[in-house]
Each structure stands twice: as C-alpha cells, then as structure tokens.
Write a protein that holds these residues in place. Structure first.
Motif, PDB file in Angstrom:
ATOM      1  N   CYS A 109      13.345 -15.377   1.404  1.00 15.90           N
ATOM      2  CA  CYS A 109      12.098 -15.683   2.111  1.00 15.90           C
ATOM      3  C   CYS A 109      12.158 -15.238   3.570  1.00 15.90           C
ATOM      4  O   CYS A 109      11.128 -14.968   4.178  1.00 15.90           O
ATOM      5  CB  CYS A 109      11.802 -17.175   2.058  1.00 15.90           C
ATOM      6  N   VAL A 110      13.374 -15.177   4.117  1.00 19.19           N
ATOM      7  CA  VAL A 110      13.478 -14.851   5.542  1.00 19.19           C
ATOM      8  C   VAL A 110      13.004 -13.432   5.836  1.00 19.19           C
ATOM      9  O   VAL A 110      12.110 -13.238   6.655  1.00 19.19           O
ATOM     10  CB  VAL A 110      14.910 -15.099   6.052  1.00 19.19           C
ATOM     11  N   PRO A 111      13.567 -12.399   5.135  1.00 24.32           N
ATOM     12  CA  PRO A 111      13.026 -11.051   5.397  1.00 24.32           C
ATOM     13  C   PRO A 111      11.556 -10.932   5.003  1.00 24.32           C
ATOM     14  O   PRO A 111      10.804 -10.174   5.618  1.00 24.32           O
ATOM     15  CB  PRO A 111      13.913 -10.144   4.529  1.00 24.32           C
ATOM     16  N   TRP A 112      11.158 -11.662   4.001  1.00 17.93           N
ATOM     17  CA  TRP A 112       9.758 -11.653   3.591  1.00 17.93           C
ATOM     18  C   TRP A 112       8.871 -12.065   4.769  1.00 17.93           C
ATOM     19  O   TRP A 112       7.907 -11.401   5.137  1.00 17.93           O
ATOM     20  CB  TRP A 112       9.622 -12.613   2.410  1.00 17.93           C
ATOM     21  N   MET A 113       9.239 -13.200   5.377  1.00 12.65           N
ATOM     22  CA  MET A 113       8.469 -13.679   6.523  1.00 12.65           C
ATOM     23  C   MET A 113       8.534 -12.675   7.676  1.00 12.65           C
ATOM     24  O   MET A 113       7.573 -12.449   8.389  1.00 12.65           O
ATOM     25  CB  MET A 113       9.052 -15.002   7.023  1.00 12.65           C
ATOM     26  N   LEU A 114       9.718 -12.077   7.821  1.00 13.66           N
ATOM     27  CA  LEU A 114       9.960 -11.236   9.006  1.00 13.66           C
ATOM     28  C   LEU A 114       9.243  -9.897   8.906  1.00 13.66           C
ATOM     29  O   LEU A 114       8.638  -9.437   9.873  1.00 13.66           O
ATOM     30  CB  LEU A 114      11.474 -11.021   9.140  1.00 13.66           C
ATOM     31  N   LEU A 115       9.289  -9.273   7.722  1.00  9.16           N
ATOM     32  CA  LEU A 115       8.864  -7.869   7.626  1.00  9.16           C
ATOM     33  C   LEU A 115       7.536  -7.654   6.932  1.00  9.16           C
ATOM     34  O   LEU A 115       6.828  -6.693   7.230  1.00  9.16           O
ATOM     35  CB  LEU A 115       9.947  -7.060   6.907  1.00  9.16           C
ATOM     36  N   ALA A 116       7.192  -8.541   6.011  1.00 11.00           N
ATOM     37  CA  ALA A 116       6.045  -8.233   5.148  1.00 11.00           C
ATOM     38  C   ALA A 116       4.782  -7.968   5.953  1.00 11.00           C
ATOM     39  O   ALA A 116       4.087  -6.982   5.739  1.00 11.00           O
ATOM     40  CB  ALA A 116       5.825  -9.373   4.166  1.00 11.00           C
ATOM     41  N   LYS A 117       4.505  -8.830   6.918  1.00  7.95           N
ATOM     42  CA  LYS A 117       3.232  -8.709   7.613  1.00  7.95           C
ATOM     43  C   LYS A 117       3.144  -7.436   8.463  1.00  7.95           C
ATOM     44  O   LYS A 117       2.176  -6.683   8.333  1.00  7.95           O
ATOM     45  CB  LYS A 117       3.011  -9.956   8.477  1.00  7.95           C
ATOM     46  N   PRO A 118       4.163  -7.138   9.280  1.00  6.47           N
ATOM     47  CA  PRO A 118       4.072  -5.903  10.062  1.00  6.47           C
ATOM     48  C   PRO A 118       4.001  -4.662   9.188  1.00  6.47           C
ATOM     49  O   PRO A 118       3.229  -3.745   9.475  1.00  6.47           O
ATOM     50  CB  PRO A 118       5.371  -5.900  10.884  1.00  6.47           C
ATOM     51  N   ILE A 119       4.769  -4.673   8.089  1.00  6.05           N
ATOM     52  CA  ILE A 119       4.751  -3.475   7.235  1.00  6.05           C
ATOM     53  C   ILE A 119       3.381  -3.287   6.619  1.00  6.05           C
ATOM     54  O   ILE A 119       2.833  -2.189   6.593  1.00  6.05           O
ATOM     55  CB  ILE A 119       5.838  -3.594   6.146  1.00  6.05           C
ATOM     56  N   MET A 120       2.782  -4.387   6.160  1.00  8.81           N
ATOM     57  CA  MET A 120       1.467  -4.270   5.549  1.00  8.81           C
ATOM     58  C   MET A 120       0.429  -3.822   6.568  1.00  8.81           C
ATOM     59  O   MET A 120      -0.455  -3.025   6.262  1.00  8.81           O
ATOM     60  CB  MET A 120       1.061  -5.598   4.918  1.00  8.81           C
ATOM     61  N   MET A 121       0.579  -4.333   7.787  1.00 10.99           N
ATOM     62  CA  MET A 121      -0.368  -3.919   8.822  1.00 10.99           C
ATOM     63  C   MET A 121      -0.232  -2.428   9.090  1.00 10.99           C
ATOM     64  O   MET A 121      -1.211  -1.704   9.239  1.00 10.99           O
ATOM     65  CB  MET A 121      -0.111  -4.695  10.114  1.00 10.99           C
TER      66      MET A 121
END
Lengths: 808, 100
Positions: A622-634
C-alpha cells in the motif's frame, strides 16, 4: 434547511441599490445578518470615502452618549435595559437625535459648571464660618485669662486669620477638621486656623508673602466682638441660601439624568446601527450616474429568498419605486465557510474552528465530535462521582440558561464554562456511564449484582496467610462475568492495576483504531462529494487497507484472545499459554516466527503465520501505491491530453483555441510551458511523498497516541484512590462523638480537593488530551481546514461587540 | 467461553434500541433537521454498547484471579456471600418450618 455536515452553499451576488433606498435596505440586511459585504474600494483610504461625514457625526453622537452614561453612572442611577431592539432610524431622524444629545450635553455641562462654582463658594463660606467660631473661642479665653491687655494693644493695625493646609503646618497649632469635600478629588483636607497679629505695613506685606508661600487663605478679622458676631450671622445666612440653590441645582441635574437614563440604551443601539450602516455603505461602489450603489456580497444560497424579501421591505420603507436587483455571479474565488449552528452545536463547532475553519463544503467534523468528544473524555475521566458533579454543574447551566445568559458577566473563565455548557453536560453524562462500567465512584465500587468471585477458603487458611489469590479455575469464580461493568472485587484486589491495565490498554487501542478508521471513512465522503475519483483509488483505498491490515487486525487479535483463552480450558488454551497481543503484533511486522514455549502453541489459530505474512505484505504494498499511483496517473492524463492537443492543433493550426476548449471540457489546468509543467509535477511528487510518509508513520504513532486514554484513566483512578486513603479514611476511622467533628472537617478537605484537583484540574487535562485526539489523530485523516469563516453584516454581532468593549 | 446469555441480550437490545431509534427516526418524526440527532443516537448507542461489551469480554475468561488481603477476604466472606445467599437461606428456612 442547512445541515451541519457541510458548510452552507454560498454564492457571490451583486446588489444594485437605488441611492435613496440603500440606507433602508442595508438596515434590513443588518437586522437579518445573513450577508457578508466585500470592500469594493480597498485602495481608498478611510477619510476619502463617501459617507465619512456621517460616520464622523455618529462618532460624535457616541461620544456624547458616553459622556451622559458616565454622568449617569456617577450618580448611581439605574439604566433601564428593556432588552428591546429599536430599528435603525431613518437618516433624517439623525438630525433630531443629534439635537437631543447636543441639548442634553450642554445642559449637563452647564449644570455641572454652576454646581462647581456654587460648591467652591460654599466651601469658602464654610471655612470662614469655622474661622470665626475658632477666633471667638480664642478671644473668649483671652478675655478670661487676662492676656487681653497685651492683645488689646491699641497700636495694632490689623488682624488676619489664616487657614493653612495641614502639610504646611509643622510647628503646632490647632488642627481643625473641616468636614467638607474640600478639593476637586473629593478627599477631606485638614486645615488649621491661625490668628496673626502684627504692626505696620511692612510686616503686613511680609505676612502676606509667607501666607502665600504656605498656600494659606487669608480672611479679614474684624476687631470689635460685635462686628465679628455680625459677620458670623451674615455668613450663616449666606450659607443657607447657597445650600438651597445647591440643592436645586442637584435636583435639576438628577432630573435630567433620570430622563436620559430611560432612553440611553436605546439611543446607543440606534447610533451604533446608523454608524454600522454608513460603514457598510462606504464599502459600496458608486454607479457612474451617481443614482445607484453597487455592492458585492456573499450570500447563503438557501437564504436568497429571505434576503430578497428583506430588500423589498427596505425599498417599501424608503418609499423608492425602483426595486433593488440581486444578481448571482460566477466566481473562481473560494467562498467563505458558513456553518449554521444552534446553541447546542455551537460549542462543538467552536472547538473545531479553533483548529482551523473548514475549507468550503468540506466535511465538518462537528456533528460526530458531539458524541466522540465527550465519550473519549469519559474514557479518561471515568468516575461516576466526579462525572455526577460535572453533570450537575453542566445541567444547572443548561437549565438556567436564559437568566444566566441575560446577566452577561465579563468574567472570562465563567464565560468559557458557560459557552461550553452543553459540552460539560455531555462530558459529565458520559463520565457517569464509563464510571459505572469501570465501577468507580470516588474510587469505591458498587456491588449491585453481587460479585461473581466467591471466597471458599476456610478460617485457618485465611488466618495463616496474609494474602490469598482467588483461583479462576475453581469454584472461586462463577463461570460468567459480572453483568454490567467491572466486578467489584477488583477494586479491593492488590493486583487490580495489572488486571485493569491490560483491559484499559486494549480498549484504548480498540476505540483509537475505530476512531481513525472513521476519520478515513469521512475522507471517503469528501472525495465522493468533490468527485475526486483519483483520490479514492489512489489514496482512500490503500489507506484503509493499510490501517485494516495492521491495526484492525491487532484489534481482532484482542477479541480472539479474550474469547479463546480461559482458565477452565485445556492447558494449551489456558492462562499459561495466552500469547501477548503486542508481542505477536511486533513479530508479525518483523516477519519473525513466534517461538514455542513449553507445550504452548505460539499461534492463536491455524494458519495465523501465513495470514499475518500476507497482511504485512499487503500493507507494505500500500505504501508505494499511496506514494506513486496518483502522480503517475496525473502524468499519464497529461500526456494523453498533450497528444490530443498536438494532433488537434496540427490539424487546425489554432492551438490556443483548442487549448481553451480542452480546459473547459477537461477541467484540468494547463500551465502552458513544458518547464512549468515539470516543476508542477515535482511538486505533486513531493506533496504526495509528504502525505504518504505522514499517513504511514502517523498511523503507527497515532495508534500509540491513543494509549493516553489508558494512561490518563489510570492516573485519574489512582489519584482519586490516594485521596480517599490519605484523607477521607482518617475521618472515617475515628469513633465516638469527636469522630463526627473530625469527619466533618476531613470531609470538607476531601470535598475541596475532589472538586479542585480531580474534577477541575484532571478534567481540564483530560479535556486537552481529548482535544488533541480530535485535532491530530482524527482530523488529520480527512480535514484540510483551510477555509475562512463567513462574517455576516449583522447588527446583533456589532452591538454585542460594542457592548463588550465598553464594559472592559 | 463463559458468557451468560441474559446480560448480553439485555444490553445489546438496550443499546441496539438506541441505534435503531437513530436509524429509524425519520419514520417517527416528520422531516426536518433530524439528521444530526440520528448521528448522535447511532454514535451513542454504538460506543456505549462497545464499551460495555469490551468490559464484559475482558472478564469473560479471567486469566488471573484477584489477590486479596486476608482481612478483606474475611469481610467478603461475611458480607458478600451472605448477601448472595440470603435469598437461598430464606428459602431453606421456610422449607424447615414447613417440614416441622
């Protein structure tokens, strides 16, 4: 009807007011108190505004009223406060008011001046009267004593009697108390009488100089006794005359003031309202034609109807024929946050707003705080007796609300208590409940249902052992627990703290984790409301999985332990084999296999080890998910748009236009240059990094932070037990008639300490800890708190503020 | 597992009723600003019930017994036991009289 869950929907409106009608309309809006005006001429300084003159006149009126009020207070005349709220007078009435105040002030000043002159005169005469009396005594004595021959020396030229201030007199003389209010301050001054005999003009000037030096008053003293008597008679009649005149002057002054006292509160309200209206009109813009005032204001959407009604009333009152126009405007500005509260919810909203005013339309934590706040407080403050004291105090304030509110005390501490009366009331109520569950009343227990622990030892065992432990694995314990709250036996036990610590630590964590989970859920409602799908998938879901996989799992372990391990089970499930939840949790996070001790199974159930490993891996993912998912999707979204844009632009050759169209349709701001965009992206990464670290570390530290519930509860219980043992016990231990007296004194001491330390100070400390748990542990899960509060133009608020400042 | 059914059912029903009242409030009262009241009732019911439940479950399977001073044991034996068995004894006595 607006609810408290989110702040009101606001809209920016433009208001066109006919010049003649503007005053009346603004007055109506002030009575309503639902409109916040914006300053349309912020760069115009206060002295250049349109209605400066009127504001200044109001200031002048207010000054006169304050003068009147001071005089009224000086005379101790009660000011009539009917509590009525007169409407703001028409502008033309302002002249009448001004004239009235002018007249009153002049009259009063004149009367005061006259009275002062008369008083001075009166004092002088009184001095003269006393001097004559004293000299008469002196001459009478001299005549009898035979010093007369010397005195009656024909060669003397003149006598003067002098009055000296006491401080000028060192060499003795007769001190004479003049029972009059001598100087301006109204203090009494002691004065002495001297008779000075001298010869010749030279001496006369010298004596005069000396007297001046000592600031003495000189009075002539006639030589012949008959003259003196006549003079005394004259003085007496003049004093009497003066007295009547003085009395009449005072009567007149009193009459004027009494008449003024009846109206002064009304006048104050009227003048302050006029002033507030002109202040508001100063914020408006003048139309080019000078016939129209333009205002911009924030308005709750639900109240537009009411505001329009008020505006119509205002127009009718002013007799204008053109109706005012209220236009809704589109704006990109953030509207103010307006929570409609009532007297019950207000205190809780204040607690929330003290941390930060909610962003516009964000979930407002106040409705949940109404219960969770007193409840978490009560976990720390759990004592039915102390809770009862608090409950009664809060209940009294709630019941006597109206008379107490009408008193308007300016004692700050009292106002804080009174403002939080519903909070105190609920805190007391919940403390009584948790106190019953802890079975703790002033550190004593109730045995309502009969303890479920029995003593089966025979007399000799008891006599030979100083301490005995009841065995849960025998007939000492009836198989089921005490039905409501703690078994009373634990209050008497030596190992009470061991048992209660394990229980209270567990409930702290259980309630803490649930509180935090609830906070994350509230965050979900926020994301759904603002339609941020990306935030749900990239923030909410990993957050809740992280919290559940680690901490909710720990909570479940606690329940499993409570159910599975019992004294009457097989040894493998018995007390000796019960694993510590904390150690299990630590091992789980560190991927350490639990070690087997003796015959015991280190795991509570089959497959525990595998499940735990799985949960930790999921939580870590969950940690990388929280960290990376949003910026990458943006980033990907942006690239897609770029692609479209480029294609589109190449076809039409009109990049600008298509970009504008995209902005409108996509709602994503395009910051033009490539470089700027990259910077923007790094900012998003940094922001997300901080957010993730905060959440992950926060979950751990916040869970631990909830242990303060246990710590404070333990401290409170221990403190109240110590107080009972050290103080109250001494009073109860004594027998006989003197025991009653001792008990009386000891009880007083105990009661004072109970209220002062245990209820007030411990209550304050528990309150602050609860506040922290809400502000930090709960609200950090969803609350931004970056809004600014709605400050409507309201006469009520303005008058209250004015009253508060004058009373200080 | 040492739970007695009566208290569990009784308290669950009691606080469950509060929660139910909160959930079902719109059925009884005409529409209005009741949603706050609903939230208050549901939260009160749930927190109070859970608090009672935790205390009950913590005592369900006591891993240790209370360690008591001998004086307290004597007083307990005299006061609490007699209290608990007073009813039984009264029944016994009446039984004796009846047999006489």
């Amino acid at each position: 009807m607006g609810s408290l869950f989110r702040s009101e929907e606001m809209t920016l409106c433009q208001l066109f007011l006919q010049s003649e009608a503007a005053y009346a309309c603004v007055s109506e809006l002030g009575e309503l108190g639902l409109v916040q005006f914006r300053d349309l001429n912020p760069d115009v300084n206060a002295f250049q505004r349109k209605f400066v003159n009127e504001v200044r006149r109001c200031d002048e009126m207010e000054r006169k009223l304050r003068y009147l009020e001071k005089e009224i207070k000086k005379d101790g005349i009660p000011m009539l406060d009917t509590g009525e709220n007169p409407e703001a007078p028409q502008p033309r009435e302002m002249i009448d008011l001004e004239a009235t105040f002018e007249k009153l002030e002049n009259e009063l000043r004149e009367v005061n001046q006259n009275a002062e002159a008369l008083k001075r005169n009166f004092l002088e005469l009184t001095e003269l009267k006393h001097i004559l009396r004293k000299t008469q005594v002196f001459f009478d004595e001299a005549e009898h004593g035979g010093v007369v021959s010397q005195m009656a020396d024909p060669s003397r030229e003149e006598e003067q009697v002098t009055l000296l201030g006491e401080e000028g007199l060192r060499a003795g003389g007769q001190a004479l108390k003049l029972g009059e209010e001598g100087n301006e301050k109204g203090d009494q001054v002691y004065k002495s009488v001297f008779i000075i005999f001298f010869q010749g003009d030279q001496l006369k000037t010298r004596v005069k100089k000396i007297c001046e030096g000592f600031r003495a008053t000189l009075y002539p003293c006639p030589e012949a006794p008959a003259d003196r008597r006549e003079m005394a008679m004259g003085v007496m009649t003049r004093i009497e005359d003066l007295n009547t005149v003085l009395g009449q002057t005072q009567d007149h002054r009193h009459r004027v003031l009494v008449a003024a006292a009846k109206n002064i509160k009304n006048w104050f309200i009227k003048v302050r309202k006029i002033k507030a209206i002109y202040h508001t009109l100063n914020l408006f813009n003048l139309d080019v034609t000078q016939k129209c005032l333009i205002a911009e204001c924030w308005v709750p959407v639900l109240d537009i109807e009411t505001i329009q009604l008020a505006l119509r009333r205002g127009t009718e009152r002013s007799g204008s024929s053109v109706p005012p126009i209220l236009n809704r405007m589109e704006t990109f500005e953030d509207p103010p946050t307006y929570n409609r509260t009532n007297k019950f919810t207000k205190g809780f909203q204040v607690l929330i707003d003290a941390y930060g005013v909610a962003s516009y339309r964000e979930m407002n934590p106040a409705p949940y705080t109404i219960i969770t706040f007193p409840f978490l407080f009560a976990i720390m403050f759990g004592d039915t007796g102390h809770g009862l004291i608090m409950f009664l105090f809060g209940g009294w304030m709630v019941l006597k609300e109206k008379p107490l509110a009408a008193k308007k005390s300016d004692n700050e501490i009292w106002n804080i208590f009174f403002g939080g009366r519903y909070i105190i009331f609920l805190m007391g109520m919940f403390s009584m409940y948790t106190g019953l569950i802890y079975n703790d009343i002033f550190s004593k227990s109730l045995n309502i249902f009969g303890s479920n622990w029995l003593v089966n030892y025979d007399r000799s065992t008891i006599q030979h052992n100083k301490e005995l432990q009841l065995n849960p694995n025998s007939t000492d314990y009836i198989d089921y627990p005490y039905p409501f709250g703690m078994d009373p036996v634990w209050q008497l036990a030596e190992n009470k703290i061991i048992f209660q610590n394990s229980y209270k630590m567990k409930i702290s964590i259980i309630f803490g984790v649930l509180h935090m989970l609830f906070g994350v859920m509230v965050g979900l409602w926020n994301h759904m409301y603002f339609k941020k799908r990306m935030n749900i998938t990239c923030e909410f879901v990993p957050q809740i999985i992280f919290l559940c996989a680690l901490f909710l799992y720990m909570v479940i372990l606690m329940f499993v332990k409570w159910i599975k391990y019992g004294p009457k089970n097989d040894p493998i499930d018995g007390p000796g084999c019960a694993p510590s939840v904390l150690i299990t949790f630590i091992n789980m996070v560190l991927f350490k296999p639990s070690t087997k001790v003796g015959n015991c199974d280190p795991y509570m159930y089959g497959g525990q080890s595998g499940l735990q490993k799985f949960l930790v891996v999921v939580a870590l993912l969950c940690v990388p998910w929280m960290l990376l998912a949003k910026p990458i999707m943006m980033m990907r979204n942006r690239r897609k748009q770029h692609y479209q844009l480029n294609n589109h632009g190449a076809e039409n050759g009109d990049v600008e236009a298509s970009m504008g169209a995209l902005q409108q349709s996509g709602g994503v701001t395009q910051s033009g240059g490539h470089k700027e965009e990259e910077e923007d992206m790094t900012e998003v990464f940094i922001h997300q990094g901080i957010h993730t670290i905060e959440y992950v570390l926060g979950s751990v530290s916040h869970t631990a932070s909830y242990l303060r519930l246990w710590a404070l509860s333990l401290a409170h219980a221990q403190l109240s037990e110590v107080l009972w043992n050290m103080v109250m016990r001494n009073g109860l231990a004594r027998e006989g008639w003197d025991g009653g007296i001792v008990l009386y004194a000891v009880f007083a001491f105990w009661a004072v300490l109970t209220v002062g330390i245990l209820v007030l100070m411990e209550g304050l400390s528990a309150f602050l800890h609860t506040l922290r748990l809400h502000w930090v542990e709960f609200q950090s899960k969803f609350y931004t708190g970056l809004g600014y509060s709605f400050q409507p133009f309201s006469f009520e608020i303005i008058l209250d503020a004015a009253q508060a400042t004058t009373e200080d | 597992m040492g739970a007695s059914a009566i208290p569990v059912i009784a308290f669950t029903l009691l606080w469950g009723a509060v929660v139910f009242l909160g959930v079902a409030l719109p059925l009884f009262v005409p529409k209005g600003p009741n949603r706050i009241l609903q939230v208050l009732l549901v939260l009160t019911g749930f927190t109070c019930w859970l608090f009672w439940l935790c205390c009950y479950m913590a005592q369900m399977n006591p891993l240790i017994g209370p360690k008591l001073n001998s004086k307290i044991i004597l007083v307990m034996a005299r006061e609490w036991v007699s209290q608990k068995h007073r009813l039984d004894r009264r029944l016994d006595n009446s039984y004796c009289i009846w047999t006489d």
